[in-house]
Design a protein around this motif. Structure first.
Motif, PDB file in Angstrom:
ATOM      1  N   HIS A  38      40.241  22.239  35.623  1.00 17.51           N
ATOM      2  CA  HIS A  38      41.628  21.994  36.010  1.00 17.51           C
ATOM      3  C   HIS A  38      42.435  23.170  35.481  1.00 17.51           C
ATOM      4  N   SER A  48      42.467  22.032  40.848  1.00 17.61           N
ATOM      5  CA  SER A  48      41.149  21.640  40.369  1.00 17.61           C
ATOM      6  C   SER A  48      40.138  22.319  41.279  1.00 17.61           C
ATOM      7  N   ILE A  99      41.240  23.766  31.734  1.00 17.11           N
ATOM      8  CA  ILE A  99      40.619  22.617  31.071  1.00 17.11           C
ATOM      9  C   ILE A  99      39.416  22.185  31.893  1.00 17.11           C
ATOM     10  N   THR A 100      38.319  21.851  31.230  1.00 16.20           N
ATOM     11  CA  THR A 100      37.159  21.355  31.968  1.00 16.20           C
ATOM     12  C   THR A 100      37.493  20.001  32.574  1.00 16.20           C
ATOM     13  N   ALA A 101      36.891  19.717  33.706  1.00 21.38           N
ATOM     14  CA  ALA A 101      37.121  18.428  34.355  1.00 21.38           C
ATOM     15  C   ALA A 101      36.557  17.288  33.509  1.00 21.38           C
ATOM     16  N   ASP A 102      35.584  17.624  32.640  1.00 16.88           N
ATOM     17  CA  ASP A 102      34.985  16.622  31.757  1.00 16.88           C
ATOM     18  C   ASP A 102      35.907  16.251  30.607  1.00 16.88           C
ATOM     19  N   GLY A 103      36.996  16.981  30.431  1.00 18.04           N
ATOM     20  CA  GLY A 103      37.888  16.769  29.301  1.00 18.04           C
ATOM     21  C   GLY A 103      37.777  17.933  28.345  1.00 18.04           C
ATOM     22  N   PHE A 104      38.214  17.728  27.140  1.00 16.67           N
ATOM     23  CA  PHE A 104      38.192  18.808  26.168  1.00 16.67           C
ATOM     24  C   PHE A 104      37.933  18.236  24.786  1.00 16.67           C
ATOM     25  N   GLU A 105      37.586  19.121  23.869  1.00 15.73           N
ATOM     26  CA  GLU A 105      37.326  18.695  22.500  1.00 15.73           C
ATOM     27  C   GLU A 105      38.169  19.537  21.566  1.00 15.73           C
TER      28      GLU A 105
END
Length: 118
Positions: A38, A48, A99-105
């Motif tokens: 994203h 996206s 940002i990764t589509a999987d979320g972030f850490e």
């Protein structure tokens, strides 16, 4: 003239042995290659797409891109509607976040120097 060029060619032929040590990279896009990301752009547009390439200026090549459209009344809110764009090249100067589509850490802030307790 010619001897300088020959010396430069010889230095180049030695390979990367003389190259300066690489600094750690704060933005490691290689791990996001061929993954859905994203991207938020200056001005508020949000995309996206699948990361296909980039350069040192963070110009991005994204494929299978979908733009999340904003609310016409309140441009700070998304409308829930999408528009398919396909292959897109974004200019690095307009990229605000990736940002990764999987979320972030969460990671440790690399710019904070550890404070010693007294």
């Amino acid at each position: 003239g010619g001897s300088h060029r020959a010396a430069m060619a010889a230095q180049g032929a030695q390979g990367k042995a003389r190259a300066p040590a690489q600094r750690p990279v704060a933005l490691d896009l290689a791990r996001l290659m061929d993954k859905r990301v994203h991207v938020k752009l200056a001005g508020g547009r949000q995309l996206s797409g699948v990361l296909k390439g980039w350069d040192q200026l963070v110009n991005l090549v994204l494929d299978d891109v979908v733009e999340m459209l904003r609310d016409p009344v309140d441009p700070y809110k998304l409308s829930g509607k999408e528009r398919k764009l396909g292959l897109v090249i974004t200019r690095g100067t307009s990229v605000v976040t990736i940002i990764t589509a999987d979320g972030f850490e969460a990671i440790e802030n690399p710019f904070i120097v550890a404070q010693e307790s007294t």
